[in-house]
Design a protein around this motif. Sequence first.
Motif, mmCIF file in Angstrom:
data_model
loop_
_atom_site.group_PDB
_atom_site.id
_atom_site.type_symbol
_atom_site.label_atom_id
_atom_site.label_comp_id
_atom_site.label_asym_id
_atom_site.label_seq_id
_atom_site.Cartn_x
_atom_site.Cartn_y
_atom_site.Cartn_z
ATOM 1 N N ASP A 1 -0.219 2.797 -3.267
ATOM 2 C CA ASP A 1 -0.865 1.869 -4.209
ATOM 3 C C ASP A 1 -0.149 1.886 -5.556
ATOM 4 O O ASP A 1 -0.789 1.954 -6.622
ATOM 5 C CB ASP A 1 -2.347 2.227 -4.380
ATOM 6 C CG ASP A 1 -3.134 2.062 -3.087
ATOM 7 O OD1 ASP A 1 -2.780 1.169 -2.299
ATOM 8 O OD2 ASP A 1 -4.081 2.830 -2.867
ATOM 9 N N ASP A 2 1.182 1.860 -5.502
ATOM 10 C CA ASP A 2 2.053 1.810 -6.684
ATOM 11 C C ASP A 2 2.016 3.081 -7.542
ATOM 12 O O ASP A 2 2.518 3.091 -8.669
ATOM 13 C CB ASP A 2 1.727 0.596 -7.567
ATOM 14 C CG ASP A 2 2.054 -0.714 -6.866
ATOM 15 O OD1 ASP A 2 3.078 -0.762 -6.152
ATOM 16 O OD2 ASP A 2 1.287 -1.685 -7.012
ATOM 17 N N ILE A 3 1.429 4.146 -7.017
ATOM 18 C CA ILE A 3 1.435 5.437 -7.705
ATOM 19 C C ILE A 3 2.529 6.314 -7.085
ATOM 20 O O ILE A 3 2.598 6.464 -5.865
ATOM 21 C CB ILE A 3 0.071 6.142 -7.589
ATOM 22 C CG1 ILE A 3 -1.020 5.326 -8.274
ATOM 23 C CG2 ILE A 3 0.134 7.548 -8.188
ATOM 24 C CD1 ILE A 3 -2.422 5.844 -8.045
ATOM 25 N N ASP A 4 3.377 6.864 -7.929
ATOM 26 C CA ASP A 4 4.463 7.727 -7.466
ATOM 27 C C ASP A 4 3.883 9.082 -7.060
ATOM 28 O O ASP A 4 3.600 9.941 -7.893
ATOM 29 C CB ASP A 4 5.500 7.898 -8.578
ATOM 30 C CG ASP A 4 6.667 8.789 -8.153
ATOM 31 O OD1 ASP A 4 6.711 9.210 -6.986
ATOM 32 O OD2 ASP A 4 7.513 9.077 -9.019
ATOM 33 N N MET B 1 0.822 -1.210 0.000
ATOM 34 C CA MET B 1 0.000 0.000 0.000
ATOM 35 C C MET B 1 0.862 1.270 0.000
ATOM 36 O O MET B 1 0.719 2.147 -0.826
ATOM 37 C CB MET B 1 -0.908 0.008 1.228
ATOM 38 C CG MET B 1 -1.741 1.256 1.322
ATOM 39 S SD MET B 1 -2.428 1.512 2.943
ATOM 40 C CE MET B 1 -3.346 3.010 2.617
ATOM 41 N N LEU B 2 1.799 1.348 0.960
ATOM 42 C CA LEU B 2 2.688 2.499 1.068
ATOM 43 C C LEU B 2 4.123 2.023 0.924
ATOM 44 O O LEU B 2 4.536 1.050 1.564
ATOM 45 C CB LEU B 2 2.506 3.191 2.422
ATOM 46 C CG LEU B 2 3.541 4.260 2.811
ATOM 47 C CD1 LEU B 2 3.452 5.453 1.875
ATOM 48 C CD2 LEU B 2 3.352 4.683 4.261
ATOM 49 N N ARG B 3 4.888 2.721 0.099
ATOM 50 C CA ARG B 3 6.290 2.355 -0.083
ATOM 51 C C ARG B 3 7.141 3.609 -0.183
ATOM 52 O O ARG B 3 6.857 4.497 -0.990
ATOM 53 C CB ARG B 3 6.454 1.497 -1.344
ATOM 54 C CG ARG B 3 7.855 0.930 -1.516
ATOM 55 C CD ARG B 3 7.916 -0.110 -2.620
ATOM 56 N NE ARG B 3 8.004 0.481 -3.953
ATOM 57 C CZ ARG B 3 7.013 0.535 -4.834
ATOM 58 N NH1 ARG B 3 5.816 0.047 -4.527
ATOM 59 N NH2 ARG B 3 7.206 1.068 -6.028
ATOM 60 N N LEU B 4 8.158 3.691 0.647
ATOM 61 C CA LEU B 4 9.117 4.791 0.592
ATOM 62 C C LEU B 4 10.431 4.245 0.057
ATOM 63 O O LEU B 4 10.949 3.239 0.564
ATOM 64 C CB LEU B 4 9.346 5.387 1.980
ATOM 65 C CG LEU B 4 8.109 5.827 2.775
ATOM 66 C CD1 LEU B 4 8.536 6.428 4.106
ATOM 67 C CD2 LEU B 4 7.264 6.799 1.993
ATOM 68 N N GLU B 5 10.961 4.907 -0.955
ATOM 69 C CA GLU B 5 12.212 4.466 -1.564
ATOM 70 C C GLU B 5 13.275 5.544 -1.459
ATOM 71 O O GLU B 5 13.141 6.632 -2.017
ATOM 72 C CB GLU B 5 11.990 4.112 -3.046
ATOM 73 C CG GLU B 5 11.139 2.872 -3.277
ATOM 74 C CD GLU B 5 11.086 2.475 -4.741
ATOM 75 O OE1 GLU B 5 11.633 3.215 -5.587
ATOM 76 O OE2 GLU B 5 10.478 1.432 -5.043
ATOM 77 N N ASN B 6 14.313 5.249 -0.682
ATOM 78 C CA ASN B 6 15.488 6.132 -0.572
ATOM 79 C C ASN B 6 15.118 7.571 -0.216
ATOM 80 O O ASN B 6 15.680 8.531 -0.754
ATOM 81 C CB ASN B 6 16.277 6.115 -1.879
ATOM 82 C CG ASN B 6 16.633 4.705 -2.331
ATOM 83 O OD1 ASN B 6 16.168 4.251 -3.373
ATOM 84 N ND2 ASN B 6 17.438 4.004 -1.556
ATOM 85 N N ILE B 7 14.183 7.706 0.722
ATOM 86 C CA ILE B 7 13.730 9.045 1.109
ATOM 87 C C ILE B 7 14.790 9.770 1.940
ATOM 88 O O ILE B 7 15.255 9.280 2.975
ATOM 89 C CB ILE B 7 12.413 8.974 1.905
ATOM 90 C CG1 ILE B 7 11.263 8.531 0.995
ATOM 91 C CG2 ILE B 7 12.084 10.325 2.544
ATOM 92 C CD1 ILE B 7 10.943 9.491 -0.126
ATOM 93 N N VAL C 1 4.707 -0.433 4.038
ATOM 94 C CA VAL C 1 3.632 -0.635 5.008
ATOM 95 C C VAL C 1 2.428 -1.202 4.281
ATOM 96 O O VAL C 1 1.991 -0.645 3.265
ATOM 97 C CB VAL C 1 3.259 0.685 5.709
ATOM 98 C CG1 VAL C 1 2.109 0.458 6.688
ATOM 99 C CG2 VAL C 1 4.463 1.275 6.438
ATOM 100 N N ASN C 2 1.885 -2.291 4.805
ATOM 101 C CA ASN C 2 0.736 -2.945 4.183
ATOM 102 C C ASN C 2 -0.577 -2.417 4.722
ATOM 103 O O ASN C 2 -0.637 -1.844 5.818
ATOM 104 C CB ASN C 2 0.806 -4.458 4.414
ATOM 105 C CG ASN C 2 2.010 -5.093 3.754
ATOM 106 O OD1 ASN C 2 2.353 -4.768 2.616
ATOM 107 N ND2 ASN C 2 2.671 -5.998 4.470
ATOM 108 N N GLN C 3 -1.640 -2.634 3.965
ATOM 109 C CA GLN C 3 -2.978 -2.220 4.385
ATOM 110 C C GLN C 3 -3.333 -2.849 5.727
ATOM 111 O O GLN C 3 -3.136 -4.042 5.942
ATOM 112 C CB GLN C 3 -4.012 -2.646 3.335
ATOM 113 C CG GLN C 3 -5.441 -2.249 3.662
ATOM 114 C CD GLN C 3 -5.653 -0.747 3.601
ATOM 115 O OE1 GLN C 3 -5.142 -0.087 2.713
ATOM 116 N NE2 GLN C 3 -6.417 -0.212 4.543
#
Length: 243
Positions: free
Chosen positions: A62-65, A1-7, A25-27
Amino acid sequence: MLRLENITVIYDGKVLAVDDVNLEVNQGEFVGIIGSSGSGKSSLLKTINLLVRPYKGKVFMDDIDVTGLSDAQLRNMRKSIGFVFQDYNLIERSTVLDNVLIGRLGYKSPLKSLLGLFSDDDYERAITALKQVGLSEKMFVRAGELSGGQKQRVAIAKTLCQRPKIILADEPVASLDIATSQNIMDYFKKVNEKKNITILINLHDVNIAKKYCNRIVALKKGKIIFDGRPGEIDDRLLENLYS
């Protein structure tokens, strides 16, 4: 659901607040974020809905940047993300009901938002949200007349009125007494379990985090040094975290 990449978050071109953080982080998860003052907890949370823009990295919902959205797209996306602040973020001269209705503004056109035009459905959602936090009898009372715990419950109701998929809460019980803090955390737990709303919450009290959260992320100097179950936290970790 939520994904942070190299923030990575940097203030004024020199203050490193968040340092190359990766997180998924999952739903339906209830994630407590712990760490000392200045560890990057607030900056990390505010980056998720871009209240703070990252210097580097991407946020995915949800896989949207999210970091690549236009202003209009970002406004639409924020409808699904509720944010509860430590200082309640209420209009104290307005009634409790009017404050909760603010949670519907993301669904309104700019003109209706400016004029404060709400539908019967909006009012129904706001009243339902107030019932969920046990404040129906206060809906016509000015927010400034409430106790700290009641104000935080209004803030939660405002967030629920959005019908969010995820709630971000930045130290929502830091200024409350122990009994009121537990009461507020009970509401967050109920929302998480009954509505399957994902919650990320910054907490200064490790014991509260261990009691209510099913996952804990620990930050130190902007880096994640622990990500796991509450039962896996030991004295050595806490000594390192708060030293």
